[in-house]
Write a protein that holds these residues in place. Structure first.
Motif, PDB file in Angstrom:
ATOM      1  N   TRP A  72       0.839  -1.186   0.000  1.00 18.82           N
ATOM      2  CA  TRP A  72       0.000   0.000   0.000  1.00 18.82           C
ATOM      3  C   TRP A  72       0.880   1.244   0.000  1.00 18.82           C
ATOM      4  O   TRP A  72       1.832   1.331   0.764  1.00 18.82           O
ATOM      5  N   GLY A 121       0.094  10.813  -5.606  1.00 18.79           N
ATOM      6  CA  GLY A 121      -0.022  10.436  -7.016  1.00 18.79           C
ATOM      7  C   GLY A 121       1.313  10.501  -7.727  1.00 18.79           C
ATOM      8  O   GLY A 121       1.645   9.634  -8.543  1.00 18.79           O
ATOM      9  N   ALA A 124       3.384   7.475  -6.811  1.00 12.73           N
ATOM     10  CA  ALA A 124       2.908   6.289  -7.536  1.00 12.73           C
ATOM     11  C   ALA A 124       3.448   6.276  -8.962  1.00 12.73           C
ATOM     12  O   ALA A 124       3.864   5.228  -9.468  1.00 12.73           O
ATOM     13  N   ASP A 125       3.479   7.442  -9.597  1.00 12.98           N
ATOM     14  CA  ASP A 125       3.991   7.522 -10.966  1.00 12.98           C
ATOM     15  C   ASP A 125       5.502   7.298 -11.010  1.00 12.98           C
ATOM     16  O   ASP A 125       6.001   6.588 -11.884  1.00 12.98           O
ATOM     17  N   ARG A 130       1.011   2.437 -11.157  1.00 10.27           N
ATOM     18  CA  ARG A 130      -0.311   2.405 -11.799  1.00 10.27           C
ATOM     19  C   ARG A 130      -0.466   1.152 -12.650  1.00 10.27           C
ATOM     20  O   ARG A 130       0.382   0.824 -13.461  1.00 10.27           O
ATOM     21  N   GLY A 131      -1.568   0.455 -12.409  1.00 10.99           N
ATOM     22  CA  GLY A 131      -1.860  -0.762 -13.149  1.00 10.99           C
ATOM     23  C   GLY A 131      -1.134  -1.998 -12.654  1.00 10.99           C
ATOM     24  O   GLY A 131      -1.356  -3.093 -13.160  1.00 10.99           O
ATOM     25  N   PRO A 135      -6.791  -3.105  -8.259  1.00 14.21           N
ATOM     26  CA  PRO A 135      -7.682  -1.960  -8.455  1.00 14.21           C
ATOM     27  C   PRO A 135      -7.251  -0.700  -7.692  1.00 14.21           C
ATOM     28  O   PRO A 135      -7.928   0.303  -7.737  1.00 14.21           O
ATOM     29  N   ARG A 136      -6.142  -0.748  -7.014  1.00 13.12           N
ATOM     30  CA  ARG A 136      -5.660   0.398  -6.232  1.00 13.12           C
ATOM     31  C   ARG A 136      -5.431   1.589  -7.166  1.00 13.12           C
ATOM     32  O   ARG A 136      -4.861   1.449  -8.242  1.00 13.12           O
ATOM     33  N   THR A 137      -5.897   2.769  -6.751  1.00 12.29           N
ATOM     34  CA  THR A 137      -5.726   3.980  -7.551  1.00 12.29           C
ATOM     35  C   THR A 137      -5.072   5.072  -6.705  1.00 12.29           C
ATOM     36  O   THR A 137      -5.150   5.049  -5.482  1.00 12.29           O
ATOM     37  N   TRP A 138      -4.467   6.014  -7.387  1.00 12.29           N
ATOM     38  CA  TRP A 138      -3.834   7.160  -6.739  1.00 12.29           C
ATOM     39  C   TRP A 138      -4.275   8.417  -7.477  1.00 12.29           C
ATOM     40  O   TRP A 138      -4.643   8.356  -8.642  1.00 12.29           O
ATOM     41  N   VAL A 140      -4.382  11.541  -9.773  1.00 11.85           N
ATOM     42  CA  VAL A 140      -3.709  11.840 -11.037  1.00 11.85           C
ATOM     43  C   VAL A 140      -3.466  13.343 -11.102  1.00 11.85           C
ATOM     44  O   VAL A 140      -4.402  14.125 -10.992  1.00 11.85           O
TER      45      VAL A 140
END
Length: 176
Positions: A72, A121, A124-125, A130-131, A135-138, A140
């Protein structure tokens, strides 16, 4: 604890110096404190670690499993800080079972909440998540948006105005 409502967090890459550097970089000038060290989240040490993390009011955190794989990437910016945010995670039995440690990159608690969100975000990038973690999202954000948010000056850094007639440090009053 609540019923096991969520699937086990998908494992990401092993958290290494590169991932920590990217997380630190994502906070930009909002990063505070020392280089992140791991805190244990195993049952025997969990309360001690969470108590210490209650002192970190804002920042990004990387929860890892026993093999050091990222489970996480999240943010905290609220009362109770990172410790309270992790306690929220532990209400989910699968997270309580899987999370074995956490790395925390502390942030300026007076930094804008949107900047901390943008930094999550951006991290994460930079790490390339990402992907890769189900299904975890951050959040954008573009690089320009991130830069504008993390370089804004929090209210805690704005000095009080000088009283009238105080020319301390005022170069305009210096002889030419």
């Amino acid at each position: 604890m609540i019923d096991d409502c969520c699937p086990e967090p998908v494992a990401g890459p092993v958290v290494d110096a590169r991932a920590l550097c990217h997380t630190w970089t994502a906070l930009g000038p909002l990063a505070r404190g020392a280089w992140p060290t791991p805190y244990s989240l195993v049952l025997e040490r969990r309360e001690e670690s969470l108590a210490a993390l209650d002192e970190v009011l804002a920042g990004l955190y990387l929860a890892v499993d026993a093999e050091g794989r990222l489970r996480w990437l999240g943010k905290a910016h609220r009362d109770g800080g990172v410790g309270a945010r992790l306690r929220d995670h532990f209400r989910h039995p699968e997270r309580a079972r899987v999370y074995a440690g956490v790395f925390v990159v502390a942030a300026d608690p007076f930094g804008p909440p949107l900047a901390i969100k943008a930094a999550e975000g951006r991290a994460a990038d930079l790490i390339g998540l990402r992907g890769r973690m189900g299904p975890r999202t951050w959040p954008v954000v573009t690089q320009a948006q991130w830069l504008a948010l993390v370089t804004s000056h929090p209210a805690s850094r704005i000095g009080r105005p000088r009283p009238p007639g105080d020319s301390t440090g005022d170069r305009s009053a210096a002889p030419a």
